[in-house]
Write an enzyme that holds these catalytic residues in place. Structure first.
Site, short mmCIF file in Angstrom:
data_model
loop_
_atom_site.label_atom_id
_atom_site.label_comp_id
_atom_site.label_asym_id
_atom_site.label_seq_id
_atom_site.Cartn_x
_atom_site.Cartn_y
_atom_site.Cartn_z
N HIS A 43 -2.09 -35.13 -22.19
CA HIS A 43 -2.31 -34.34 -20.99
C HIS A 43 -1.02 -33.97 -20.27
O HIS A 43 -0.96 -32.93 -19.61
CB HIS A 43 -3.25 -35.09 -20.04
N GLU A 49 -7.78 -24.10 -18.42
CA GLU A 49 -6.74 -23.35 -19.15
C GLU A 49 -6.94 -21.86 -19.04
O GLU A 49 -6.32 -21.08 -19.77
CB GLU A 49 -6.73 -23.78 -20.63
#
Length: 338
Positions: free
Chosen positions: A209, A240
């Site tokens: 991450h 995203e």
């Protein structure tokens, strides 16, 4: 002015403008103020008083009413006009003692009215009162400035995405509504793009991450770099997924813009080993362009761009698709090796 004993003057010395055409009265008053440690400016006319007021910005004005030429009322009005947003205490000094004189002084911008001759104790009591009022006003101004700054910071926090520094979803919605109204009014084209990083979950699973966040920041910077015109805006739509709002951009310009963005992404070569599309990250996007009419809504544009985004994904990803043009960027560039 009477020399009666007074209990003291304000702790901080003041710059006081004394305005009186009578030399004896002005000198006596100035001497008393100087003895108490104040800085005194003297003027024998309204015109010269206004010049000194503009030049030195005194803390307090002691202003005679009756003077040759312009009187004290005129001087007070001009002083108020010369300090928009500010406030300097003005105390009128006069031998007139009628109610109308006091009313006229307050209407002209004065804060108090003293009858000559003024007792020393009364004068210094008034000075202390005006000084306290000025200090209170300064504190209010300071608090107002701090409040405006805090509100500005709060607004930024509520409209800027913390990870990427782009507009967040809320700010995008506000901008989309305002640009839609402007485009409708001016009958100019408006383009909205939604795009996301292909197979980003795989990127996070493989790289972690921390690297995922770094990737999103790099994509955000690429989007920011492509927004060359002041009105162009990039936003993080969620996760995203990103959005681009491009006012005055027709369909052909939108497709050209998308191809340029894809070239930048390819040149950056952010590695994505687990992507089945390319060895580096790629973007898929949906484009909608229109000249808005009365039936066009922000929600409708978002839905149409989102639908076009899913079409781009269904057609193989690494491309931008436009329903209005019934084409995607894949048709405009050589096929990349898989």
């Amino acid at each position: 002015m009477s020399s009666e004993v007074h209990p003291g003057s304000p702790a901080a010395p003041l710059t006081i403008l004394v305005v009186d055409d009578q030399n004896a009265s002005r000198v006596a008053l100035s001497a008393e103020l100087d003895r108490c440690g104040h800085r005194v400016l003297e003027a024998d006319s309204a015109d010269w008083a206004l010049e000194l007021f503009r030049r030195h910005r005194p803390d307090l004005v002691l202003l005679d009413v009756e003077m040759p030429g312009h009187d004290g009322y005129w001087a007070a009005r001009e002083m108020r006009a010369a300090e928009p947003g500010g406030w300097t205490p003005i105390i009128f000094l006069s031998q007139r003692d009628q109610e109308r004189d006091i009313w006229q002084a307050i209407e002209a911008g004065g804060d108090d009215y003293l009858i000559k001759p003024v007792l020393g104790m009364v004068l210094h009591a008034k000075l202390r009162a005006m000084h306290r009022l000025a200090q209170m006003r300064e504190r209010l101004v300071l608090l107002s400035d701090e409040l405006r700054s805090a509100n500005a910071q709060l607004h930024e926090l509520s409209t800027v995405d913390g990870l990427t520094g782009l507009m967040n979803r809320r700010a995008l919605d506000e901008s989309l509504h305002s640009e839609l109204e402007l485009a409708r009014r001016e009958q100019q084209p408006l383009t909205l793009m939604l795009c996301d990083v292909d197979h980003f979950k795989r990127f996070n699973d493989r790289q972690g991450h921390v690297e995922g966040d770094a990737c999103l920041r790099q994509v955000a910077q690429l989007l920011r770099d492509t927004c060359r015109r002041p009105a162009d805006r990039a936003a993080r739509y969620g996760g995203e997924e990103f959005a681009l709002l491009l006012p005055r951009t027709p369909r052909s310009g939108a497709m050209t813009y998308a191809r340029a963005l894809m070239r930048l992404v390819a040149q950056r070569q952010i590695l994505h080993p687990d992507s089945p599309v390319a060895p580096h990250i790629t973007l898929s996007g949906g484009i909608t362009t229109c000249v808005p009419d009365a039936s066009t809504t922000a929600e409708g544009l978002l839905l149409r761009a989102d639908d076009a985004l899913y079409t781009a994904k269904a057609q193989g990803r690494n491309r931008f698709f436009s329903y209005e043009m019934q084409m995607d960027t894949e048709e405009q560039r050589p096929q990349l090796p898989r």
